[in-house]
Design an enzyme around this catalytic site. Structure first.
Site, PDB file in Angstrom:
ATOM      1  N   GLY A 100      42.168  60.556  46.528  1.00  0.00           N
ATOM      2  CA  GLY A 100      42.552  61.172  45.267  1.00  0.00           C
ATOM      3  C   GLY A 100      43.888  61.852  45.435  1.00  0.00           C
TER       4      GLY A 100
ATOM      5  N   CYS B 160      40.671  59.220  52.978  1.00  0.00           N
ATOM      6  CA  CYS B 160      41.855  59.981  52.577  1.00  0.00           C
ATOM      7  C   CYS B 160      41.471  61.370  52.058  1.00  0.00           C
ATOM      8  CB  CYS B 160      42.673  59.178  51.564  1.00  0.00           C
ATOM      9  SG  CYS B 160      44.346  59.820  51.403  1.00  0.00           S
TER      10      CYS B 160
ATOM     11  N   HIS C 123      43.384  53.942  53.981  1.00  0.00           N
ATOM     12  CA  HIS C 123      42.581  53.297  52.934  1.00  0.00           C
ATOM     13  C   HIS C 123      42.054  51.942  53.405  1.00  0.00           C
ATOM     14  CE1 HIS C 123      43.398  56.047  49.548  1.00  0.00           C
ATOM     15  NE2 HIS C 123      44.499  56.308  50.237  1.00  0.00           N
TER      16      HIS C 123
ATOM     17  N   GLU D 243      40.124  50.011  51.838  1.00  0.00           N
ATOM     18  CA  GLU D 243      39.862  49.107  50.711  1.00  0.00           C
ATOM     19  C   GLU D 243      41.065  48.269  50.302  1.00  0.00           C
ATOM     20  OE1 GLU D 243      40.140  52.313  50.657  1.00  0.00           O
ATOM     21  OE2 GLU D 243      41.055  53.107  48.830  1.00  0.00           O
TER      22      GLU D 243
ATOM     23  N   ASP E 160      32.765  37.006  27.942  1.00  0.00           N
ATOM     24  CA  ASP E 160      31.795  38.091  28.036  1.00  0.00           C
ATOM     25  C   ASP E 160      30.613  37.901  27.083  1.00  0.00           C
ATOM     26  OD1 ASP E 160      33.712  38.980  29.738  1.00  0.00           O
ATOM     27  OD2 ASP E 160      34.508  40.512  28.391  1.00  0.00           O
TER      28      ASP E 160
ATOM     29  N   LYS F 224      35.014  41.714  35.874  1.00  0.00           N
ATOM     30  CA  LYS F 224      35.270  40.426  35.210  1.00  0.00           C
ATOM     31  C   LYS F 224      35.003  39.222  36.126  1.00  0.00           C
ATOM     32  CE  LYS F 224      37.161  38.527  31.431  1.00  0.00           C
ATOM     33  NZ  LYS F 224      36.877  38.924  30.048  1.00  0.00           N
TER      34      LYS F 224
END
Ligand code: XMP
Length: 516
Positions: free
Chosen positions: A57, A84, A174, A176, A232, A372
């Site tokens: 953050g 982090c 990080h 990710e 969707d 998605k």
């Protein structure tokens, strides 16, 4: 209530990459959910997570209004990974020391690992240095009691830490983001070794659990769904139908503003390949009547939206008592995203704006946990054809907002022909799936041209093609000139009434993707 037996809960402290953490974990076939950092301990416990990730953050733990999670989460006996800011907060809450540093680290850094167990299982200490992605101002200066450093970087002596006898780990970088080359290995080690999860969350298991959930919720009530032809709503309908069969009725409203063949293939699929009950309303005339002489974009949108609701309501009314509306809300629309300064806004999203309230319908939103790309995977698993699954987004008001000025049957005819050419050329060249959206826009001006020996005074078509991740921002696609050339040639030669084609090279912001 969530039906997933094993899950990792991510506490969001406002990092731009929080969603990525969830995606990376899900890619390992373990379900994961994002919640605000200040979630109550009771709720957290109720969800019975196998592990908790404290995200990064933008704050400093020393800010007056720093986001602080309940330190009681370290008493739950659940493994925790701090990333982090999450790592710094963990250290501070458990008795370590975090300080501002003159050596802020942003971007790539080299990690020297000193302990090759735990989240670093499979790595080496000597002489390996691993590329990781850093983005921090503060850093850990002193480990909390019980913690030891497991890796360092040039500017972070505590680039990673672990507790010696509790399942707590912290990383300053990080894992990710793709630039952290061992990021996936680290997350895998955390979720499979420390949290003891199993890779069981697949679209197959998602279908089983969601179908059971829908059946239980709906009982023998009726459900309606607005089918638009988009991914969707198609996937929502297919999934709800699998759960409750004939209790579901889909309503497809043709507002006369669709592309050539845009929804026919989906309708054909549902009619021929499933037993789904679809009411197909052709309201072309009504909509064109409503749009007569209307040039203001907002007025167009309002009239199209209102017309849709009116017809939908009428048709739904004929079905007798309906209790539920199924709609394809996706996960990014429901995450309570954390805004650091100020209160967290909750985005609410209605595909069929206002309908649930007006008709007093309860919502069924079976995709609300999915991203998605997961919806696409689910659609394929449900047997939807690829052409429906990989369709580019198409706005509800359709071609109505791609015709500048008045929408008439004649102008719709011109735009449809140009649009088909754009799509054909994008598909034939393999670019259709590389871009976010590509389409034609009909302008309200005429220009001079020459065809054969004669002067022409005809319409201009603009081509818009954009690259985007989520439609919030976008850049114009750098399409090869030969594709643009072919599109232009074909439109001018094949579409009567067009003598000029231009390419839109504006980004969003400040422009938008659609022209109206
Ligand atoms: P803009 O033009 O705002 O579009 O940059 C962002 C994305 O949203 C789509 N869009 C709509 N989708 N109803 C929809 O379902 C609408 O009224 C609508 N307006 C824009 C647009 O195609 C792009 O993908």
């Amino acid at each position: 209530m969530s039906v997933h037996s094993e899950k990792i809960i991510i506490l969001d402290f406002g990092s731009q990459t929080t969603q990525l953490i969830a995606r990376r974990i899900r890619e390992q076939k373990v379900y994961s959910e994002i919640h605000p950092y200040d979630i109550e301990l009771d709720r957290l416990q109720e969800m019975n997570p196998s592990g908790i990730v404290m995200s990064g953050g933008p704050a400093s733990v020393y800010d007056d209004d720093a986001p602080i999670s309940d330190p009681g989460l370290f008493e739950l006996g659940i493994p925790v990974l701090g990333i982090c800011y999450g790592a710094q907060l963990m250290m501070q809450q458990l008795g370590g020391r975090v300080e501002k540093t003159d050596h802020r680290e942003f971007g790539k850094a080299e990690l020297q690992i000193s302990y090759t167990g735990g989240i670093f299982a499979g790595t080496e200490t000597e002489p390996a240095k691993y590329q990781v992605w850093m983005s921090h101002g503060d850093r850990v200066e002193q480990a909390a009691p019980g913690f030891v450093a497991t890796a360092s970087s040039t500017h972070s002596p505590f680039a990673a830490l672990r507790h010696e006898n509790k399942p707590f780990v912290a990383v300053q970088f990080h894992p990710e983001v793709v630039h952290t080359l061992i990021g996936n290995d680290i997350l895998r080690n955390f979720i499979f070794d420390l949290c003891d999860c199993h890779p069981e969350w697949t679209m197959h298991s998602f279908i089983d659990s969601t179908v059971a959930e829908i059946r239980e919720k709906v009982g023998d009530e009726k459900v309606i769904c607005a089918l638009s032809g988009g991914v969707d709503s198609s996937v929502t309908a297919a999934l709800v139908h699998r759960a409750i069969g004939d209790q579901l009725t889909c309503i497809y409203v043709n507002n006369g503003l669709m592309r050539t063949g845009e929804s026919e293939s989906v309708l054909r699929f549902f009619r021929q390949k499933t037993n789904l009950h679809v009411i197909d309303i052709d309201a072309t005339k009504d909509f064109l009547e409503e749009l007569k002489a209307i040039v203001d974009p907002e007025e167009k949108r309002k009239r199209i939206g209102f017309g849709f609701i009116k017809i939908f309501e009428e048709e739904a009314g004929k079905l007798g008592e309906v209790k539920y509306l199924a709609q394809g809300t996706l996960y990014p629309d429901v995450i309570e995203s954390v805004v650091f300064h100020g209160k967290a806004p909750i985005k609410s999203h209605h595909n069929v704006g206002g309908l649930p309230e007006r008709m007093q319908l309860d919502l069924i939103e079976p995709l609300r946990e999915l991203f998605k790309d997961e919806v696409r995977e689910l659609g394929l698993e449900l047997g939807l054809p690829e052409e429906a699954i990989y369709r580019q987004p198409f706005p509800g008001p359709g071609l109505g907002i791609r015709i500048m000025g008045e929408v008439t049957a004649e102008r719709l005819h011109i735009l449809r022909q140009a649009d088909v050419i754009v799509l054909e050329e994008m598909k034939n060249s393999g670019w259709y799936r590389k871009v976010w959206q590509s389409f034609a826009v009909l302008l309200p001006i005429q220009t001079v041209g020459v065809m054969g020996d004669g002067r022409t005074y005809e319409n201009v078509v603009a081509i818009r093609s954009v690259d985007s991740r989520d439609a919030m921002t976008a850049d114009w696609s750098k399409l090869p000139y030969d594709i643009l050339g072919r599109i232009s040639n074909r439109i001018i030669n094949e579409v009567r009434g067009v003598n000029r084609v231009v390419y839109d090279i504006s980004s969003k912001p400040p422009s938008t993707i659609e022209w109206e």
